[in-house]
Design an enzyme around this catalytic site. Structure first.
Site, short mmCIF file in Angstrom:
data_model
loop_
_atom_site.label_atom_id
_atom_site.label_comp_id
_atom_site.label_asym_id
_atom_site.label_seq_id
_atom_site.Cartn_x
_atom_site.Cartn_y
_atom_site.Cartn_z
N CYS A 56 -19.35 2.09 -2.99
CA CYS A 56 -18.64 1.37 -1.93
C CYS A 56 -19.22 1.68 -0.56
O CYS A 56 -19.05 0.91 0.38
CB CYS A 56 -17.15 1.71 -1.95
SG CYS A 56 -16.78 3.46 -1.74
N GLU A 118 -17.78 15.41 -0.32
CA GLU A 118 -17.09 14.84 -1.48
C GLU A 118 -17.98 14.90 -2.71
O GLU A 118 -19.21 14.79 -2.63
CB GLU A 118 -16.62 13.41 -1.18
CG GLU A 118 -17.73 12.42 -0.84
CD GLU A 118 -18.22 11.65 -2.05
OE1 GLU A 118 -17.61 11.77 -3.13
OE2 GLU A 118 -19.21 10.93 -1.91
N ALA A 119 -17.36 15.07 -3.87
CA ALA A 119 -18.12 15.29 -5.10
C ALA A 119 -18.33 14.02 -5.92
O ALA A 119 -19.15 14.00 -6.84
CB ALA A 119 -17.40 16.34 -5.96
#
Length: 424
Positions: A56, A118-119
């Site tokens: 995204c 973030e992972a």
């Protein structure tokens, strides 16, 4: 061998432009085939390795070949998205060799994400690499690049606190919803889609114990499977317009190429709700909810880009971890570039091995003939060893006795380094 990358992300391109270049996972294989086929007529790039990462927040193409072909890659991507090359260039970035490697390592480590640390991106990269491998588009160079990026990402997460204070998109959505509704336990929440992002969002909202949870999905069976985890109900996507008014919160993230929640459906839902507010989050790229919905009164619509300010809060607390991560990434880049540089000697190594095998076969054949004639084993071994050493030394000796004094001196130094090394 050269590596190059072409991409656009949340910092360089608006959401609607990114939507033109979004590829669902099942589109990766045919898209890679199209890209590699476009190189087929170019004799300089007969074998191009390629991989596409599409989320995204970004679409990035990674390629590897003997020669960099950024202009060709630009033209192909612009055509695939139906935009003018000039427009794409104004929002895209290009990288090659060590810059491309550093970027891939930073992306895998979560340093280039909208949510710092973030992972989720690491899993998305692994999915993209598997898709490229399945499509037969991944060669040894890109495979090394991505495997090393995964190893670097693992080290970054193990050795630093880069993700310790990370706020995910889902958590940010919950935070914003909590600002609109005084008590989330009194709300009814609808999730549209059943993919990884919806799974994550549903997990966060379920922790707030809302009054009701529903999953609307094109495939009812998959929706039911996810809904059962949260004690919710599943519905068909086709039933969504008729039931939209029932929900206070709508979170959508599907792989649809066109909006599935239109302005008219939302207007009818608001009328049925007597204009009680609705909180909507569109996490999809391209959009799931028509952008005109944002202008309606009593609608609070957020896209992935709108969440940027929320998720960036607390970023200053992670700057020390970022500095540590960059050191790890620099070491990874240096290691990859050393490996890539060594790849240039592979053809020579192959030729040397082939030549050595040819000499060995010739001497073995000669030795067998001598043995067949009754020569003693010692004499045959002596002749074979002498023949091999003469073949190995012939080229070196010829070079040593040719050329001017300067070239002979340089040859002598090289031969000393190669043949007169003392065992340590």
């Amino acid at each position: 061998m050269s590596v190059w990358a072409l991409g656009l992300n949340h910092t360089t391109a608006p959401l609607d432009l990114r939507g033109r270049f979004a590829f669902a996972l099942d589109q990766i294989a045919p898209t890679l085939h199209s890209l590699r086929s476009s190189f087929a007529g170019n004799s300089s790039h007969p074998q191009v390795e390629a991989a596409i990462i599409s989320t995204c927040n970004r679409t990035e193409i990674y390629c590897a070949s003997e020669h960099i072909a950024l202009d060709h890659t630009f033209g192909w991507l612009a055509q695939s998205g139906g935009v003018a090359p000039a427009l794409l260039r104004s929002h895209a970035y290009t990288l090659h060799d060590d810059e491309a490697a550093r970027h891939a390592f930073r992306v895998a480590s979560g340093l280039d994400s909208m949510v710092l640390g973030e992972a989720q991106i690491l899993g998305q990269m692994k999915d993209a690499v598997r898709a490229a491998e399945t499509a037969g588009a991944l060669g040894s160079t890109l495979n090394q690049l991505f495997q090393r990026s995964f190893a670097v990402a693992k080290e970054v997460r193990t050795a630093t606190e880069i993700g310790a204070h990370s706020i995910s998109m889902a958590a940010a959505a919950v935070r914003l919803a909590g600002q609109l509704f005084e008590d989330l336990r009194k709300t009814r929440v609808l999730f549209v889609g059943a993919g990884e992002m919806i799974d994550l969002a549903a997990t966060h909202f379920a922790a707030k114990e809302p009054k009701a949870i529903a999953i609307a999905n094109r495939t009812l069976e998959r929706g039911e499977k996810l809904a059962s985890r949260f004690g919710g109900e599943a519905m068909r996507l086709a039933d969504l317009p008729a039931r939209l008014a029932e929900f206070d919160i709508v979170i959508s993230c599907t792989a649809s190429t066109l909006p599935i929640i239109g302005l008219g459906a939302v207007e009818r839902a608001l009328k049925a709700r007597k204009h009680r507010p609705m909180f909507m989050v569109d996490l999809a790229v391209p959009r799931d909810i028509e952008p005109e919905v944002k202008a309606l009164e009593d609608i609070y619509l957020y896209t992935v880009d709108d969440l940027a300010q929320v998720v960036q809060q607390g970023q200053a607390n992670r700057q020390a971890a970022v500095a540590q991560a960059e050191v790890i990434i620099d070491a990874g880049v240096q290691s990859f570039m050393h490996w890539l540089g060594q790849r240039g000697t592979v053809p020579l190594i192959q030729q040397l091995n082939a030549q050595a095998d040819e000499w060995r076969a010739a001497e073995m054949a000669r030795a067998r003939k001598l043995l067949a004639k009754g020569e003693s084993i010692d004499a045959v071994l002596e002749a074979m060893s002498r023949g091999l050493t003469q073949k190995m030394m012939h080229g070196a000796m010829a070079e040593l006795h040719s050329g001017d004094a300067a070239s002979r001196e340089q040859t002598a130094q090289t031969l000393s380094r190669l043949f007169l090394r003392k065992e340590r």
